[in-house]
Design an enzyme around this catalytic site. Structure first.
Site, PDB file in Angstrom:
ATOM      1  N   LYS A   1      59.847  78.694  15.449  1.00  0.00           N
ATOM      2  CA  LYS A   1      59.047  77.756  13.870  1.00  0.00           C
ATOM      3  C   LYS A   1      58.273  77.115  15.054  1.00  0.00           C
ATOM      4  O   LYS A   1      57.307  77.162  16.112  1.00  0.00           O
ATOM      5  CB  LYS A   1      59.713  77.604  13.390  1.00  0.00           C
ATOM      6  CG  LYS A   1      60.975  78.372  13.029  1.00  0.00           C
ATOM      7  CD  LYS A   1      62.282  77.742  11.905  1.00  0.00           C
ATOM      8  CE  LYS A   1      62.602  79.160  10.940  1.00  0.00           C
ATOM      9  NZ  LYS A   1      63.512  78.608   9.663  1.00  0.00           N
TER      10      LYS A   1
ATOM     11  N   GLU B   1      58.891  81.334   4.600  1.00  0.00           N
ATOM     12  CA  GLU B   1      58.005  79.683   4.763  1.00  0.00           C
ATOM     13  C   GLU B   1      56.912  80.186   4.214  1.00  0.00           C
ATOM     14  O   GLU B   1      56.244  79.040   4.370  1.00  0.00           O
ATOM     15  CB  GLU B   1      59.302  79.054   6.266  1.00  0.00           C
ATOM     16  CG  GLU B   1      60.130  78.445   6.074  1.00  0.00           C
ATOM     17  CD  GLU B   1      60.594  78.529   7.558  1.00  0.00           C
ATOM     18  OE1 GLU B   1      60.089  78.881   8.984  1.00  0.00           O
ATOM     19  OE2 GLU B   1      62.100  78.223   7.737  1.00  0.00           O
TER      20      GLU B   1
ATOM     21  N   HIS C   1      57.510  85.702   5.979  1.00  0.00           N
ATOM     22  CA  HIS C   1      58.588  85.119   6.696  1.00  0.00           C
ATOM     23  C   HIS C   1      58.386  84.021   4.964  1.00  0.00           C
ATOM     24  O   HIS C   1      57.718  83.203   4.773  1.00  0.00           O
ATOM     25  CB  HIS C   1      58.446  83.723   7.712  1.00  0.00           C
ATOM     26  CG  HIS C   1      59.445  83.456   7.850  1.00  0.00           C
ATOM     27  ND1 HIS C   1      60.609  82.287   7.559  1.00  0.00           N
ATOM     28  CD2 HIS C   1      60.653  83.654   8.931  1.00  0.00           C
ATOM     29  CE1 HIS C   1      61.268  81.356   7.771  1.00  0.00           C
ATOM     30  NE2 HIS C   1      61.666  82.835   8.641  1.00  0.00           N
TER      31      HIS C   1
ATOM     32  N   GLY D   1      68.938  78.374   8.065  1.00  0.00           N
ATOM     33  CA  GLY D   1      68.187  77.317   8.416  1.00  0.00           C
ATOM     34  C   GLY D   1      69.734  76.567   7.567  1.00  0.00           C
ATOM     35  O   GLY D   1      69.354  75.159   7.460  1.00  0.00           O
TER      36      GLY D   1
ATOM     37  N   ASN E   1      62.658  82.979  16.504  1.00  0.00           N
ATOM     38  CA  ASN E   1      61.986  82.687  15.679  1.00  0.00           C
ATOM     39  C   ASN E   1      61.710  81.233  15.806  1.00  0.00           C
ATOM     40  O   ASN E   1      62.614  80.456  15.690  1.00  0.00           O
ATOM     41  CB  ASN E   1      61.743  83.109  13.819  1.00  0.00           C
ATOM     42  CG  ASN E   1      60.866  82.120  13.500  1.00  0.00           C
ATOM     43  OD1 ASN E   1      60.065  81.599  14.173  1.00  0.00           O
ATOM     44  ND2 ASN E   1      61.249  82.069  11.955  1.00  0.00           N
TER      45      ASN E   1
ATOM     46  N   SER F   1      70.967  82.239   9.548  1.00  0.00           N
ATOM     47  CA  SER F   1      72.500  81.035  10.253  1.00  0.00           C
ATOM     48  C   SER F   1      72.693  82.375  10.672  1.00  0.00           C
ATOM     49  O   SER F   1      74.517  82.113  11.478  1.00  0.00           O
ATOM     50  CB  SER F   1      73.053  80.892   9.726  1.00  0.00           C
ATOM     51  OG  SER F   1      71.992  79.913   8.636  1.00  0.00           O
TER      52      SER F   1
ATOM     53  N   GLU G   1      65.527  88.838   5.495  1.00  0.00           N
ATOM     54  CA  GLU G   1      66.195  87.041   5.579  1.00  0.00           C
ATOM     55  C   GLU G   1      67.160  86.542   3.850  1.00  0.00           C
ATOM     56  O   GLU G   1      65.586  86.410   3.293  1.00  0.00           O
ATOM     57  CB  GLU G   1      64.657  85.956   5.807  1.00  0.00           C
ATOM     58  CG  GLU G   1      65.086  86.917   7.117  1.00  0.00           C
ATOM     59  CD  GLU G   1      64.336  85.607   8.493  1.00  0.00           C
ATOM     60  OE1 GLU G   1      65.213  85.484   9.766  1.00  0.00           O
ATOM     61  OE2 GLU G   1      63.448  85.465   7.750  1.00  0.00           O
TER      62      GLU G   1
HETATM   63  P1  PGA Z   1      67.988  80.423  10.490  1.00  0.00           P
HETATM   64  O1  PGA Z   1      65.880  81.066  10.540  1.00  0.00           O
HETATM   65  O2  PGA Z   1      68.538  81.264  12.162  1.00  0.00           O
HETATM   66  O3  PGA Z   1      67.736  79.103  11.228  1.00  0.00           O
HETATM   67  O4  PGA Z   1      68.287  80.753   9.602  1.00  0.00           O
HETATM   68  C1  PGA Z   1      66.331  82.110  10.652  1.00  0.00           C
HETATM   69  C2  PGA Z   1      65.002  82.411  10.233  1.00  0.00           C
HETATM   70  O5  PGA Z   1      63.976  81.865   9.942  1.00  0.00           O
HETATM   71  O6  PGA Z   1      63.894  83.242  10.404  1.00  0.00           O
END
Ligand code: PGA
Length: 250
Positions: A12, A97, A95, A173, A10, A213, A167
């Site tokens: 982003k 976000e 997601h 993140g 992903n 992560s 998730e």
């Molecule tokens: P990350 O993000 O691996 O940076 O924690 C995962 C995601 O948002 O899908």
């Protein structure tokens, strides 16, 4: 029941087209003949050039969001059919976000999921609890609400096309990965909810990936868990070396 492992990146809101094409060039030789399916969710503007370049190397390109309408006066939005015509084969839905920064609720995510299935774009449905919800022991309640909110009314045949992504928001993140045991327990619970919503045979067919992560250092232990079928990778998917290590460790 054998489910094919899936590693999805992903990106982003990162990378220019030039950087993205460079990334694929580096990635191609190091993932040749790899075991898992490899997906990349990229910004809208890069879907078309990347879909063309990725075909030759068996990487599937998708989007990170879509609108639920098939067309209309929705300035700034993109419909599933437009994604498909640009070469996207899947789309991330729900997601955290999007839920947090753009206030997307379970209803809206459900409508998007129905539209994506209708227009033949495979949904990856993201679910997961926040840190506060985890501390208040509300993980299962949140997962059940998000899953039933998005999937109620979907047929058994259609739901097997959907990939679930667990998730936990507190792990995205942040560098705090859920331990393999914690992740397995959430995946097991998700499969149980799917069994209750559909049936055991259907639930066993559904791919459930973990996100939060994920790095080359933790992927192997996560993949050893019975109900973890792959990963949704944010930060570590931006670098071709780390992304390929995750893929090759599956
Ligand atoms: P990350 O993000 O691996 O940076 O924690 C995962 C995601 O948002 O899908």
């Amino acid at each position: 029941m054998t489910r094919i492992p899936l590693i999805a990146g992903n990106w982003k809101m990162y990378k220019t087209e030039k950087e993205a094409l460079e990334f694929l060039k580096v990635l191609a030789p190091i993932i040749e003949g790899c075991k898992p399916l490899v997906y990349l969710a990229v910004p809208y503007t890069m879907i078309s050039p990347l879909a063309k370049a990725a075909k030759k190397i068996n990487v599937v390109i998708g989007a990170q969001n879509m609108h639920d309408a098939n067309e209309g006066a929705f300035t700034g939005e993109v419909a599933a059919l437009m994604l498909k015509s640009a070469g996207a084969e899947f789309v991330l839905l729900g997601h955290s976000e999007r839920r947090i920064h753009f206030h997307e609720d379970d209803h809206f995510i459900h409508r998007k999921l129905i539209r994506a299935l209708k227009d033949d774009v495979q949904p990856i449905l993201c679910v997961g609890e926040t840190e506060k919800e985890m501390e208040e022991n509300k993980r299962d309640e949140v997962l059940k609400r998000q899953l039933s909110g998005a999937l109620t009314g979907v047929s058994k045949e259609d739901v097997t096309k959907v990939v679930m992504a667990y998730e936990p928001v507190w792990a995205i993140g942040t560098g705090k990965t859920a331990t393999p045991k914690i992740a397995q327990s959430a995946h097991h619970y998700i499969r149980k909810v799917l069994q209750d919503l559909f049936d055991a045979e259907t639930a066993a067919k559904i791919t459930i990936v973990y996100g939060g992560s994920v790095k080359p250092e933790n992927i192997q232990d996560l993949m050893k868990q019975k109900d973890i079928d792959g990963a949704l990778v944010g930060g570590a998917s931006l670098n071709a070396q780390s992304f390929s290590q995750i893929i090759n460790h599956c």
